[in-house]
Design an enzyme around this catalytic site. Structure first.
Site, PDB file in Angstrom:
ATOM      1  N   HIS A  30      -0.974   8.250  -5.925  1.00  7.83           N
ATOM      2  CA  HIS A  30      -0.326   8.497  -6.129  1.00  7.83           C
ATOM      3  C   HIS A  30      -0.061   9.704  -6.306  1.00  7.83           C
ATOM      4  CE1 HIS A  30       1.251   4.420  -6.718  1.00  7.83           C
ATOM      5  NE2 HIS A  30       2.192   4.466  -7.034  1.00  7.83           N
ATOM      6  N   SER A  38       6.031   4.500  -4.709  1.00  2.00           N
ATOM      7  CA  SER A  38       4.836   4.007  -5.729  1.00  2.00           C
ATOM      8  C   SER A  38       4.561   2.486  -5.711  1.00  2.00           C
ATOM      9  CB  SER A  38       5.981   4.958  -6.791  1.00  2.00           C
ATOM     10  OG  SER A  38       6.596   4.178  -7.468  1.00  2.00           O
ATOM     11  N   ASP A  39       3.799   2.401  -6.635  1.00  2.00           N
ATOM     12  CA  ASP A  39       3.771   0.871  -6.804  1.00  2.00           C
ATOM     13  C   ASP A  39       4.805   0.870  -8.833  1.00  2.00           C
ATOM     14  OD1 ASP A  39       3.326  -2.237  -7.452  1.00  2.00           O
ATOM     15  OD2 ASP A  39       1.239  -1.747  -6.981  1.00  2.00           O
ATOM     16  N   TRP A  40       4.472  -0.030  -9.338  1.00  2.00           N
ATOM     17  CA  TRP A  40       5.627  -0.263 -10.553  1.00  2.00           C
ATOM     18  C   TRP A  40       5.029   0.573 -11.384  1.00  2.00           C
ATOM     19  CZ3 TRP A  40      10.163  -2.641 -11.247  1.00  2.00           C
ATOM     20  CH2 TRP A  40      10.160  -2.729 -12.663  1.00  2.00           C
TER      21      TRP A  40
END
Length: 245
Positions: A183, A205-207
């Site tokens: 990220h 983004s992922d969580w």
């Protein structure tokens, strides 16, 4: 009803920008009651029949749109080389070519081959990159790999999804690659994804993974710094978390 109500509220806002509502429809829109649930990706991979993924993607997209959702966080294009990893069933297995073909046809099914239409949704190629062989088989564990393995094993499914199928969005991975969390990895996002693959869509983004660059990876001194680095690296949208704004 909820999706329609939210869109009406958005239409009444100052700029009137519609909401984009996303969901994990990884093997059918299974989080919504009454929708069709298909075999997991690892089960579909065992058919060696990519065209089935296009059919499933098209049917999933239709059911998503009917429920007011227009973006799915699928397909999962991780090449899984460690079966201890808890997300192995979400992948198309260990072969980069098979994962590329199944993923490409999945994107075509979800988005259509000729651009978005009334019954299509935006696909999301995830997770960039190399989360399928984590250290110790633990989700989000560090990944230390050669440039050759990155390009021969883990990147081909993303190249197929982006350059051949035209995936509209890409999600970054939980893990680090060679010491740098994905990220905050400008080399992955700017040089490889944007530059080499020519990707022009949304990087999401992922969580909570932007925050995890500080909280989990201990790579940055604060969450605020994590948000700053993620934007500079090329993250367009944070899946969840108010601090990003």
């Amino acid at each position: 009803e909820e999706a329609v109500a939210l869109q009406k509220l958005a239409a009444e806002s100052r700029l009137g920008i519609p909401l984009i509502i996303g969901i994990d429809a990884i093997h059918g829109n299974g989080l919504i009651a009454g929708c069709t649930v298909y075999p997991t990706n690892i089960g579909m991979a065992s058919t060696f029949h990519p065209e089935l993924m296009e059919d499933i993607g098209s049917e999933t997209a239709a059911e998503m749109r009917f429920s007011g959702v227009s973006w799915t966080f699928a397909p999962n294009l991780d090449v899984c080389l460690d079966p201890r990893w808890g997300r192995a069933g979400e992948t198309f297995g260990e072969d980069p070519f098979l994962a590329s073909e199944m993923g490409k046809f999945s994107v075509w099914g979800l988005q259509g081959r000729d651009g978005y239409g009334p019954g299509t949704v935006m696909a999301c190629a995830k997770h960039l990159v190399a989360g399928g062989e984590p250290n110790g088989g633990i989700n989000a564990a560090p990944m230390d790999i050669s440039e050759r393995k990155l390009r021969e094993v883990f990147l081909p499914p993303f190249t197929a999804a982006v350059t051949e199928a035209g995936a509209g969005s890409v999600m970054m991975a939980h893990n680090e690659v060679n010491g740098i969390p994905c990220h905050g990895n400008a080399h992955l996002i700017q040089d490889i994804l944007r530059g080499e693959m020519g990707f022009g869509g949304v990087v999401v983004s992922d969580w909570m993974d932007i925050e995890r660059m500080h909280l989990f990876h201990k790579w940055l001194p604060s969450v605020d710094e994590a948000f700053k680095v993620s934007v500079e690296a090329g993250i367009d949208m944070h899946m969840q978390g108010a601090g990003y704004f």
